[in-house]
Every structure is written in C-alpha cells, then in structure tokens.
Design a protein around this motif. Structure first.
Motif, PDB file in Angstrom:
ATOM      1  N   LYS A  54      46.176  20.806  82.560  1.00 49.03           N
ATOM      2  CA  LYS A  54      46.016  19.912  81.403  1.00 49.03           C
ATOM      3  C   LYS A  54      46.694  18.560  81.595  1.00 49.03           C
ATOM      4  O   LYS A  54      46.400  17.622  80.874  1.00 49.03           O
ATOM      5  CB  LYS A  54      46.524  20.603  80.137  1.00 49.03           C
ATOM      6  N   SER A  82      46.345  25.303  72.561  1.00 44.48           N
ATOM      7  CA  SER A  82      47.003  26.608  72.682  1.00 44.48           C
ATOM      8  C   SER A  82      48.338  26.436  73.412  1.00 44.48           C
ATOM      9  O   SER A  82      48.995  27.400  73.753  1.00 44.48           O
ATOM     10  CB  SER A  82      46.088  27.620  73.388  1.00 44.48           C
ATOM     11  N   ASN A  84      49.245  24.228  76.351  1.00 44.93           N
ATOM     12  CA  ASN A  84      49.347  23.452  77.584  1.00 44.93           C
ATOM     13  C   ASN A  84      48.962  21.991  77.404  1.00 44.93           C
ATOM     14  O   ASN A  84      49.658  21.097  77.885  1.00 44.93           O
ATOM     15  CB  ASN A  84      48.484  24.077  78.677  1.00 44.93           C
ATOM     16  N   ALA A 189      38.479  29.867  84.452  1.00 45.26           N
ATOM     17  CA  ALA A 189      38.512  30.280  83.043  1.00 45.26           C
ATOM     18  C   ALA A 189      37.882  29.178  82.194  1.00 45.26           C
ATOM     19  O   ALA A 189      38.049  27.996  82.469  1.00 45.26           O
ATOM     20  CB  ALA A 189      39.945  30.524  82.607  1.00 45.26           C
ATOM     21  N   SER A 190      37.176  29.593  81.151  1.00 47.14           N
ATOM     22  CA  SER A 190      36.470  28.643  80.298  1.00 47.14           C
ATOM     23  C   SER A 190      37.062  28.680  78.893  1.00 47.14           C
ATOM     24  O   SER A 190      37.024  29.715  78.221  1.00 47.14           O
ATOM     25  CB  SER A 190      34.989  29.056  80.281  1.00 47.14           C
ATOM     26  N   GLY A 191      37.653  27.556  78.497  1.00 41.58           N
ATOM     27  CA  GLY A 191      38.168  27.419  77.137  1.00 41.58           C
ATOM     28  C   GLY A 191      37.395  26.283  76.494  1.00 41.58           C
ATOM     29  O   GLY A 191      36.288  26.456  75.981  1.00 41.58           O
ATOM     30  N   THR A 192      37.957  25.073  76.597  1.00 40.27           N
ATOM     31  CA  THR A 192      37.158  23.903  76.176  1.00 40.27           C
ATOM     32  C   THR A 192      35.971  23.734  77.119  1.00 40.27           C
ATOM     33  O   THR A 192      34.991  23.095  76.780  1.00 40.27           O
ATOM     34  CB  THR A 192      37.988  22.612  76.243  1.00 40.27           C
ATOM     35  N   GLY A 193      36.105  24.256  78.337  1.00 34.35           N
ATOM     36  CA  GLY A 193      35.061  24.107  79.357  1.00 34.35           C
ATOM     37  C   GLY A 193      35.217  22.840  80.179  1.00 34.35           C
ATOM     38  O   GLY A 193      34.447  22.597  81.111  1.00 34.35           O
ATOM     39  N   GLY A 194      36.237  22.045  79.884  1.00 22.38           N
ATOM     40  CA  GLY A 194      36.423  20.791  80.605  1.00 22.38           C
ATOM     41  C   GLY A 194      36.697  21.004  82.087  1.00 22.38           C
ATOM     42  O   GLY A 194      36.098  20.335  82.941  1.00 22.38           O
ATOM     43  N   THR A 195      37.567  21.951  82.412  1.00 20.02           N
ATOM     44  CA  THR A 195      37.914  22.167  83.823  1.00 20.02           C
ATOM     45  C   THR A 195      36.691  22.628  84.600  1.00 20.02           C
ATOM     46  O   THR A 195      36.345  22.059  85.644  1.00 20.02           O
ATOM     47  CB  THR A 195      39.038  23.228  83.964  1.00 20.02           C
ATOM     48  N   GLU A 242      45.397  33.772  76.387  1.00 14.71           N
ATOM     49  CA  GLU A 242      45.610  32.412  75.857  1.00 14.71           C
ATOM     50  C   GLU A 242      44.817  31.428  76.690  1.00 14.71           C
ATOM     51  O   GLU A 242      44.911  31.429  77.918  1.00 14.71           O
ATOM     52  CB  GLU A 242      47.096  32.050  75.915  1.00 14.71           C
ATOM     53  N   GLY A 243      44.034  30.596  76.022  1.00 21.88           N
ATOM     54  CA  GLY A 243      43.316  29.516  76.709  1.00 21.88           C
ATOM     55  C   GLY A 243      41.940  29.916  77.214  1.00 21.88           C
ATOM     56  O   GLY A 243      41.163  29.061  77.627  1.00 21.88           O
ATOM     57  N   SER A 287      45.692  33.429  82.154  1.00 18.05           N
ATOM     58  CA  SER A 287      44.279  33.113  82.425  1.00 18.05           C
ATOM     59  C   SER A 287      43.980  33.180  83.927  1.00 18.05           C
ATOM     60  O   SER A 287      42.841  33.445  84.323  1.00 18.05           O
ATOM     61  CB  SER A 287      43.902  31.735  81.863  1.00 18.05           C
ATOM     62  N   SER A 313      45.084  28.084  86.291  1.00 15.10           N
ATOM     63  CA  SER A 313      45.327  26.954  85.377  1.00 15.10           C
ATOM     64  C   SER A 313      46.785  26.612  85.125  1.00 15.10           C
ATOM     65  O   SER A 313      47.112  25.446  84.932  1.00 15.10           O
ATOM     66  CB  SER A 313      44.700  27.235  84.009  1.00 15.10           C
ATOM     67  N   ASP A 314      47.653  27.631  85.048  1.00 16.14           N
ATOM     68  CA  ASP A 314      49.034  27.277  84.683  1.00 16.14           C
ATOM     69  C   ASP A 314      50.057  28.232  85.282  1.00 16.14           C
ATOM     70  O   ASP A 314      49.710  29.135  86.048  1.00 16.14           O
ATOM     71  CB  ASP A 314      49.189  27.135  83.158  1.00 16.14           C
ATOM     72  N   TYR A 319      54.730  32.866  80.242  1.00 16.49           N
ATOM     73  CA  TYR A 319      54.342  34.184  79.694  1.00 16.49           C
ATOM     74  C   TYR A 319      55.405  35.247  79.998  1.00 16.49           C
ATOM     75  O   TYR A 319      55.096  36.426  80.033  1.00 16.49           O
ATOM     76  CB  TYR A 319      52.978  34.603  80.279  1.00 16.49           C
TER      77      TYR A 319
HETATM   78  N1  PMP Z   1      43.894  28.604  81.031  1.00 18.29           N
HETATM   79  C1  PMP Z   1      44.816  28.154  80.192  1.00 18.29           C
HETATM   80  C2  PMP Z   1      46.190  28.741  80.263  1.00 18.29           C
HETATM   81  C3  PMP Z   1      44.522  27.159  79.254  1.00 18.29           C
HETATM   82  O1  PMP Z   1      45.462  26.716  78.422  1.00 18.29           O
HETATM   83  C4  PMP Z   1      43.199  26.660  79.207  1.00 18.29           C
HETATM   84  C5  PMP Z   1      42.847  25.613  78.201  1.00 18.29           C
HETATM   85  N2  PMP Z   1      42.700  26.039  76.914  1.00 18.29           N
HETATM   86  C6  PMP Z   1      42.243  27.180  80.086  1.00 18.29           C
HETATM   87  C7  PMP Z   1      42.624  28.142  80.995  1.00 18.29           C
HETATM   88  C8  PMP Z   1      40.810  26.738  80.060  1.00 18.29           C
HETATM   89  O2  PMP Z   1      40.650  25.404  80.473  1.00 18.29           O
HETATM   90  P1  PMP Z   1      39.550  24.520  79.793  1.00 18.29           P
HETATM   91  O3  PMP Z   1      40.012  24.230  78.385  1.00 18.29           O
HETATM   92  O4  PMP Z   1      39.468  23.296  80.617  1.00 18.29           O
HETATM   93  O5  PMP Z   1      38.284  25.286  79.767  1.00 18.29           O
END
Ligand code: PMP
Length: 376
Positions: A54, A82, A84, A189-195, A242-243, A287, A313-314, A319
């Motif tokens: 992030k 969430s 990060n 991993a897909s959250g916002t989907g930006g990555t 999370e995420g 994640s 991602s992190d 955790y």
């Molecule tokens: N892993 C973690 C720990 C995150 O915080 C996020 C973002 N919410 C993601 C994966 C997913 O990344 P993105 O939002 O770019 O899809």
C-alpha cells in the motif's frame, strides 16, 4: 518523484523515506518450489518502508491528488482502510505535512490499530458487520467525514483508478524485469483489486498469455461476480481474513484481466502463513497465506516449465495477536489437527565408502591385538 525515478541511484542517500518505496525483492521459495516441483517466487512487499504494497498507492494517490488540485497544503487525507493503506497514507502525510483520518472495520488487528496511531493517524473504528451502505460502515463514515471536514480529500482506494495505475507503473514492470520476462502465472489477493489489476495489465501487455489468478475470501462477492457478472448478496458473511475479498464491487478491479478466482478459507490461509515463516523464513501476513493456499488449489494446472509469482502483500508482525498466536488459533478451532510438519530436505546422504581390504585386515588385527592386550 515517481517510484521508478526514486530507485535510479540506490547507492546515494535517499532524499527521505518515501524514496525507498518499491523495487521490493523477488524471492525464490525453495521449500515450496521443491514441494510442488515448479519454480515459485514471492514478490515480498513487506520490504517497503511501511511494510506493505500500500506504500506504492499511498504515494501515487496523494501525488495525483496534488497534481489535480484535490489536495491543498495542510489538508486532511481521509480513507476507509483495513489498516495498511491508512498506515502508508499516514507515512506519506508525515513527510508532506498533511493530517490523516482513517476509518477502519472493528475486525482490524490490534497491531494495525496501534501502528496507525504510532504513525500519527486519527482512527475511527466502525462496526465490521455494518453493510457498506449503512451510515455506520467504514466506507460511509469516510465519505461523510470528507464532506464535514474542510480542506480534506477522500482518496477512495476502492474506486479511484490511481490505485491500480500505481501498480501498473511499478509492481508490473518490476516483476517483468525481475523474472526476465519468464513469469507465466501471477497469483495475488484481491481486495480493492488495485494490486492485481494494475500489475496484470502491465504483465499482459508484455505477454498476453500470462495467467492471472485472483485470491478471494469465503464471505466475499468477487469470485461469483467474476463468473456471473452479478452481485450476490448471499455470498457475504464475516470472516477473519484481512484485506482479501469484498462486500462491494470495487472500481479498481478489472474483472476482464483476471483469468480466474480461487477462494481461500480462513483456517488454511492462517496455516499457510505459518508454513511460509517456518519453511521459508519469511514472516508475511494473513493474505500472503491465502495466496499460498490458492496456489495449492490450482497447482494441478501448472507445468514444470512454468514460472509462478505470488504477491505477498504485507508483513506478519501485523498479525502476531492473530495467526501467529497459538491461543487465538486454538480459539478459532484452527489448530484442531496437527500442523503440517516440514518435509525433510531431500539432500542425498553422502555415499558411505566401503573400507579397502587392507583397512579391514588392519582393523581385524587391531581388534585381536586389543583383546589379547598386545597394544599399549
Ligand atoms: N492483503 C492485504 C493485507 C491488504 O491489506 C490488501 C488491501 N486491502 C490486500 C491484500 C489486497 O490488495 P488490493 O486492495 O490491492 O486488492
């Protein structure tokens, strides 16, 4: 200054901490590659100064908002996160003289909450069960606060395309260069989907046959939406990841560019994150465990000549009170069965040299001489 420019002369001192964002290492996962018989690499985003992917979007989104005049000196950055993105924004804000106000869901880990505060962010905790359109949800509160607070800017990582653009301009080219164009599968991993979307757009421009696999959580709408193009409310329920996953359809997810979604469950994701620490020596987050769990589910489709890149991602330190705490794991019922033991390395035993005839004759003589007390 863009991430690419920042890294042009890594031997010189960086102008500030923001200069160290990006160019995270790609690390060969030796044990996991051995196990599945295919080279697997991890893009380890914990090497960013804010310990997550992030950082990339925080810097990019803020600088884009500045260029577009949406952000004025001394303003307040607002985001629903969430954890990060909020932390990375607070880091950017510290250098650029902004204030940060982050709305978070109540399932956020204690570590992430304390990190946000440590970096100077103001935090509002919102009920995790509140639906996105509920005025109490962390999304609705971020929008409401941005309307109430003068000189504030809601960055909106879910829908503002600066998020995926940041990855198109940095994460994608880095993975392409680090694999010398050999990457065949990208799992993220897909959250916002930006990555996933920004990175995949770059990789597919370079080689359209790269396969892109999104990891979704149980309790999220993304996989079903990808398959049916419909929003299924009944897919939504709470989980501990999370995420990963969403209860909304984020504008930053380019569903066309993602070939397939694989679901990862809470328990297997936690166990996989613990496995990564114990087998690869990498303490990465929940994640990242979900991404490895996703790989195990689709590995039958891989060929030995493939080159797999997992995006982690992190950092796992976020955790420690959850997946790396045995009491928490036990309370969740995640340790009911014994954890997978590390397979012994298959290094062949050194060949045992047979003694020569002369050595055997000498040894026999020594034994006889010793039993007859002939030796000193
Ligand atoms: N892993 C973690 C720990 C995150 O915080 C996020 C973002 N919410 C993601 C994966 C997913 O990344 P993105 O939002 O770019 O899809």
């Amino acid at each position: 200054m863009s991430i690419q420019e920042n890294q042009s002369s890594p031997l010189r001192p960086f102008p500030n901490v923001l200069g160290t964002i990006g160019w995270t290492p790609l690390i060969h996962l030796a044990s996991i590659s051995d196990e599945i018989g295919i080279p697997v690499y991890a893009k380890v985003e914990a090497y960013n100064p804010g310990h997550s992917a992030k950082d990339r979007i925080a810097l990019y989104m803020v600088e884009k908002a500045e260029r577009e005049g949406r952000l004025q000196p001394g303003g307040t950055l607002i985001e629903a996160s969430s954890g990060n993105t909020g932390y990375s924004l607070a880091m950017v804000a510290a250098l650029k003289g902004y204030k940060t106000l982050i709305t978070v869901p109540s399932k956020i880990s204690k570590e992430k909450l304390n990190l946000l505060k440590a970096m100077g962010a103001e935090v509002e905790i919102c009920p995790k069960e509140a639906a996105p359109e509920d005025p109490r949800s962390y999304y609705s509160r971020a929008v409401a606060l941005s309307k109430e607070i003068p000189n504030s800017c809601y960055l909106d990582q879910n829908h503002h395309l600066a998020n995926s653009e940041a990855h198109y301009h940095s994460t994608g080219p880095e993975i392409w260069e680090q694999t010398e164009g050999k990457v065949t599968h990208f799992l993220c991993a897909s959250g916002t989907g930006g990555t996933i979307s920004g990175t995949a757009r770059y990789l597919k421009e370079m080689n359209p046959s790269v396969k892109v696999i999104g990891i979704d959580a149980y309790g999220s709408v993304l996989k079903k939406y990808h398959e049916t193009n419909e929003f299924h409310q009944d897919e939504i329920y709470s989980n501990t990841l999370e995420g990963v996953g969403k209860s909304i359809i984020p504008g930053n997810t380019d569903f066309q560019i993602i070939d397939e979604y694989v679901k990862a469950a809470d328990r297997e994701s936690a166990l996989c994150a613990r496995q990564i620490a114990r087998e690869e020596g990498l303490l990465v987050g929940y994640s990242s465990g979900a991404v490895l769990a996703g790989l195990y589910k689709m590995m039958d489709t891989l060929q030995p000549e493939d080159c797999v890149v997992l995006l982690f991602s992190d950092h796992g330190s976020r955790y420690l009170s959850k997946i790396f705490d045995d009491d928490w794991m036990t309370a969740q019922g995640f340790l009911d069965q014994p954890e997978k033991k590390r397979a012994p390395r298959t290094t062949p035993e050194p060949a045992v040299q047979k003694p020569s005839i002369r050595e055997r004759v000498v040894a026999t003589f020594r034994e006889l001489a010793a039993s007859a007390n002939l030796l000193p």
